[in-house]
Design a protein around this motif. Sequence first.
Motif, short mmCIF file in Angstrom:
data_model
loop_
_atom_site.label_atom_id
_atom_site.label_comp_id
_atom_site.label_asym_id
_atom_site.label_seq_id
_atom_site.Cartn_x
_atom_site.Cartn_y
_atom_site.Cartn_z
N ILE A 44 1.00 -1.44 -0.06
CA ILE A 44 0.15 0.15 0.07
C ILE A 44 0.84 1.58 0.05
CG2 ILE A 44 -2.15 1.35 1.70
CD1 ILE A 44 -2.56 -1.04 2.39
N ALA A 45 0.79 2.27 -0.85
CA ALA A 45 1.55 3.58 -1.16
C ALA A 45 2.90 3.08 -0.91
CB ALA A 45 1.13 4.48 -0.12
N ALA A 46 3.12 1.83 -1.37
CA ALA A 46 5.07 1.87 -2.06
C ALA A 46 5.40 2.45 -2.95
CB ALA A 46 4.94 0.41 -2.19
N ASP A 47 6.76 3.27 -2.98
CA ASP A 47 6.71 3.90 -4.37
C ASP A 47 7.93 3.02 -4.79
OD1 ASP A 47 7.94 5.53 -6.19
OD2 ASP A 47 9.21 6.41 -4.88
N LEU A 48 6.77 1.99 -6.06
CA LEU A 48 7.71 1.60 -6.84
C LEU A 48 8.18 1.48 -8.59
CD1 LEU A 48 4.87 -1.68 -6.01
CD2 LEU A 48 7.53 -1.66 -6.16
N GLN A 49 8.07 2.48 -8.36
CA GLN A 49 8.24 3.60 -10.01
C GLN A 49 9.55 3.07 -9.98
OE1 GLN A 49 7.11 8.49 -10.00
NE2 GLN A 49 8.30 8.09 -7.43
N ARG B 6 -3.34 -1.19 -3.43
CA ARG B 6 -4.18 0.10 -2.78
C ARG B 6 -2.60 1.40 -2.82
NH1 ARG B 6 -7.24 -0.70 1.66
NH2 ARG B 6 -5.72 -2.19 2.04
N ASP B 7 -2.82 2.38 -3.87
CA ASP B 7 -1.97 3.69 -3.94
C ASP B 7 -0.09 3.34 -4.52
OD1 ASP B 7 -4.32 5.18 -4.16
OD2 ASP B 7 -3.96 5.09 -1.90
N ALA B 8 -0.36 2.15 -4.41
CA ALA B 8 1.18 1.75 -4.61
C ALA B 8 1.74 2.67 -6.80
CB ALA B 8 1.56 0.33 -5.39
#
Length: 291
Positions: free
Chosen positions: A230-235, A250-252
């Motif tokens: 959730i909301a992890a920065d996987l850019q 969710r929100d990743a």
Amino acid sequence: MSDTPRATRPGKTPKHGTGGRGAAPERDHLRADCANCFALCCAALPFAASADFPVTKPAGTACGNLREDFRCGIHTRLRADGWRGCTVFDCFGAGQQVSQVTFGGVDWRAAPESRQRMFDVFPVMRTLHELLWYLTEALAQPAARSVHPAVRRTLARTEELTRADAATLEAADPGALRAATGELLLQVSELVRAAQVPGRRKNHRGADLMGAKLAGTDLRGANLRGAYLIAADLQRADLRFADLIGADLRDADLRGADLTGALFLTQAQVNAAKGDKTTRIPAGLTRPAHW
């Protein structure tokens, strides 16, 4: 719960096909067809006021936005009005199966005596259809050919159950079915990931990675089953052939990420994440309109 208009077309039966000899089954019947569902996701399921929904609704109560014709009154502005959860949910085609097959095209308003039973059967059917989605994907993996016979047997048993009557479906144990199928899917995952990404692979099964800074991380072939992302920065992360079954996205932030060949990724997971035109997703999934 989707932003697709809903309307009833009684009598149309979803097609279940197993493809040609040696072929993996098609998954068209495992995609939501809201026009042939009696808005079961809008009535049978509960939701709570949150970032996904502006109000709380108990199970078995029709959403206030549901019209008499089973269409959503605000489907064109669901996200803008705070109903993001509706645009994320995916029934895997369970809605039309329950509506048109299990209950023969007779809706819960026309036959109120069937209302509760229909609502009780829907989440069971959704679990079965989700498992069918994973099993058909497993059959499309050449590296897992050694376990395909077991996959086909499990798929056949599961598909047979989807055609059972309401009483049989109510008596089914979705948790036990999910656990048994999960072990088989894990074998598929290990075979595919070993073939595609030889050597040591990261294991984050069930890990708490909420808000984790993983931009640009090499996660090829990683085990991310049930991970909290959730909301992890996987850019720009490399998620090729990673196992994402049950991962909470969710929100990743998947902008620029590569999910080519990612295993057991669903449309609901993709819909719940953030992405852009540079995000690469597996074939068979649709780039969300909000990306």
